[in-house]
Write a protein that holds these residues in place. Structure first.
Motif, PDB file in Angstrom:
ATOM      1  N   MET A   1     -17.837  -7.764  95.421  1.00  8.84           N
ATOM      2  CA  MET A   1     -18.226  -9.097  94.946  1.00  8.84           C
ATOM      3  C   MET A   1     -17.962 -10.121  96.041  1.00  8.84           C
ATOM      4  O   MET A   1     -16.898 -10.137  96.629  1.00  8.84           O
ATOM      5  CB  MET A   1     -17.420  -9.462  93.681  1.00  8.84           C
ATOM      6  CG  MET A   1     -17.884 -10.760  93.024  1.00  8.84           C
ATOM      7  SD  MET A   1     -16.796 -11.204  91.640  1.00  8.84           S
ATOM      8  CE  MET A   1     -17.099  -9.858  90.521  1.00  8.84           C
TER       9      MET A   1
ATOM     10  N   GLU B   1      -7.725  -9.857  95.160  1.00  7.57           N
ATOM     11  CA  GLU B   1      -8.392 -10.580  96.253  1.00  7.57           C
ATOM     12  C   GLU B   1      -8.136 -12.083  96.134  1.00  7.57           C
ATOM     13  O   GLU B   1      -7.842 -12.763  97.127  1.00  7.57           O
ATOM     14  CB  GLU B   1      -9.894 -10.282  96.186  1.00  7.57           C
ATOM     15  CG  GLU B   1     -10.691 -10.820  97.360  1.00  7.57           C
ATOM     16  CD  GLU B   1     -12.174 -10.487  97.218  1.00  7.57           C
ATOM     17  OE1 GLU B   1     -12.915 -10.723  98.180  1.00  7.57           O
ATOM     18  OE2 GLU B   1     -12.601 -10.015  96.139  1.00  7.57           O
TER      19      GLU B   1
ATOM     20  N   THR C   1     -12.765  -3.084  88.873  1.00  4.13           N
ATOM     21  CA  THR C   1     -13.404  -4.169  89.638  1.00  4.13           C
ATOM     22  C   THR C   1     -12.682  -5.479  89.408  1.00  4.13           C
ATOM     23  O   THR C   1     -12.432  -6.256  90.347  1.00  4.13           O
ATOM     24  CB  THR C   1     -14.881  -4.301  89.235  1.00  4.13           C
ATOM     25  OG1 THR C   1     -15.547  -3.064  89.454  1.00  4.13           O
ATOM     26  CG2 THR C   1     -15.569  -5.396  90.030  1.00  4.13           C
TER      27      THR C   1
ATOM     28  N   ASP D   1     -17.307  -6.931  83.860  1.00  2.00           N
ATOM     29  CA  ASP D   1     -17.085  -6.047  85.002  1.00  2.00           C
ATOM     30  C   ASP D   1     -16.112  -4.942  84.578  1.00  2.00           C
ATOM     31  O   ASP D   1     -15.342  -5.088  83.648  1.00  2.00           O
ATOM     32  CB  ASP D   1     -16.506  -6.834  86.189  1.00  2.00           C
ATOM     33  CG  ASP D   1     -17.486  -7.879  86.710  1.00  2.00           C
ATOM     34  OD1 ASP D   1     -18.679  -7.546  86.803  1.00  2.00           O
ATOM     35  OD2 ASP D   1     -17.050  -9.005  86.999  1.00  2.00           O
TER      36      ASP D   1
ATOM     37  N   ALA E   1      -9.306  -5.479  91.220  1.00  2.00           N
ATOM     38  CA  ALA E   1      -9.477  -5.682  92.654  1.00  2.00           C
ATOM     39  C   ALA E   1      -9.828  -7.136  92.966  1.00  2.00           C
ATOM     40  O   ALA E   1      -9.344  -7.711  93.955  1.00  2.00           O
ATOM     41  CB  ALA E   1     -10.571  -4.748  93.183  1.00  2.00           C
ATOM     42  N   ARG E   2     -10.644  -7.729  92.112  1.00  2.00           N
ATOM     43  CA  ARG E   2     -11.036  -9.126  92.319  1.00  2.00           C
ATOM     44  C   ARG E   2      -9.836 -10.062  92.146  1.00  2.00           C
ATOM     45  O   ARG E   2      -9.658 -11.008  92.926  1.00  2.00           O
ATOM     46  CB  ARG E   2     -12.144  -9.508  91.342  1.00  2.00           C
ATOM     47  CG  ARG E   2     -12.662 -10.931  91.489  1.00  2.00           C
ATOM     48  CD  ARG E   2     -13.248 -11.175  92.851  1.00  2.00           C
ATOM     49  NE  ARG E   2     -13.904 -12.481  92.948  1.00  2.00           N
ATOM     50  CZ  ARG E   2     -14.413 -12.974  94.049  1.00  2.00           C
ATOM     51  NH1 ARG E   2     -14.351 -12.271  95.173  1.00  2.00           N
ATOM     52  NH2 ARG E   2     -14.986 -14.158  94.069  1.00  2.00           N
TER      53      ARG E   2
END
Length: 351
Positions: free
Chosen positions: A1, A119, A112, A108, A115-116
């Protein structure tokens, strides 16, 4: 993303009223992709109403809003592709930091989303705070969580509504710098509402100064400070000196018993006010300056990196004049006759 993608935005002739009160009166702005624009003005001027219209939280009475290539004027908020950071941060107190950041990422997969969130935590410098609750964080940390939540869906536009107002001065200045650096790194188009001129000057590529629902000037911070387009802008942004004048027979500005040279001669029956910044006033100049007058110092205020002096010109009793000097220039005033110059280049005429 992706972190974000930049878009431009056009606001065209926005009108908004609440009963008889006209909150926005024909506001138009062009914002370039990746630009940070501040809406600056006093309480009640219309800046937050404009932000809410852009966000779809208020419906404008007329006018259009185009984000990228899409006219979003009639779209609901969730269809406009922006992230927003409110003055109160609006974090959910019963959710952890990672749950707050991931709140808008439903749909999502779990991996995901995780992980986002990681981040985003790294982006705002809060790795290790995933399991904490908002009540366990400082005001600055809460702001970072709210910013991470706004950026998590990778919006094309970031809207900031007085994001620093709840912070003390030292934290505010530090986070202004951090937020500006992050905005530049992401390249995300950003619109920020503030009543604090220092925040606007520090962060903005351009500033829209708003008064009574209208944009009085839309320009870079440097241009707004050095060449204000109206008396309101001159008074609202920074300190200034004002002197009422009439045109003299030789085209100069007559202020009481003194005549002031201007960059250009006045014509017609010009009268109005002269404006100049305190740092433009020259005290005890080392070389000849036009508009040089003897003066009496009435007050001195120490401001750390500068001293603010209040003078009264001998030829103009009753009119105070502010000047600002570096502290190292102060000793040469002690016990000396004081002369004050108003260089023509520093004087701006408001008819």
């Amino acid at each position: 993303m992706a972190l974000s993608h930049s878009v431009n935005m056009q606001v065209r002739n926005i009108h908004k009223g609440f009963g008889a009160f006209k909150a926005l009166d024909g506001v138009s702005l062009d914002i370039a992709a990746g630009e940070l624009v501040c809406l600056l003005g006093p309480s009640g001027c219309g800046k937050t109403t404009l932000l809410r219209c852009i966000a779809g939280l208020e419906r404008q009475d007329s006018g259009s809003i185009v984000i990228g290539a899409r006219d979003v004027s009639e779209l609901p908020p969730q269809a406009r592709d922006y992230g927003i950071l409110f003055q109160s941060y609006a974090l959910f107190p019963n959710l952890t930091v990672e749950q707050n950041i991931g709140y808008g990422l439903h749909g999502d997969g779990r991996a995901t989303i995780k992980a986002r969130v990681a981040e985003m935590l790294e982006l705002v410098g809060l790795l290790g705070s995933e399991k904490k609750y908002p009540g366990q964080l400082s005001g600055g940390q809460q702001q970072r969580v709210a910013l991470a939540r706004a950026l998590a869906p990778a919006p094309s536009l970031l809207l900031l509504d007085e994001p620093m107002s709840a912070l003390d001065a030292r934290v505010r200045e530090h986070l202004c710098g951090e937020l500006r650096e992050l905005q530049k790194r992401l390249g995300i188009t950003t619109l920020m509402v503030t009543h604090n001129q220092d925040e606007a000057m520090l962060m903005a590529d351009r500033i829209a100064v708003i008064n009574h629902g209208r944009v009085e000037q839309y320009a870079s911070p440097q241009e707004i400070y050095r060449s204000p387009a109206s008396p309101f802008v001159a008074e609202f942004v920074g300190q200034g000196n004002w002197l009422p004048f009439e045109r003299s027979t030789d085209g100069h500005a007559q202020v009481g018993d003194i005549s002031l040279r201007l960059p250009t001669l006045l014509s017609g029956d010009a009268r109005g006010r002269l404006f100049c910044r305190p740092e433009s006033v020259v005290v005890n100049p080392s070389v000849h300056e036009d508009n040089l007058f003897s003066a009496q110092m009435r007050e001195m205020t120490f401001l750390g990196n500068r001293c603010r002096l209040r003078f009264e010109l001998d030829a103009l009793p009753g009119h105070s004049l502010l000047a600002e000097l570096a502290p190292e220039a102060m000793p040469r005033l002690n016990g000396a006759d004081i002369w004050v110059a108003l260089p023509p280049r520093s004087l701006q005429v408001f008819a």
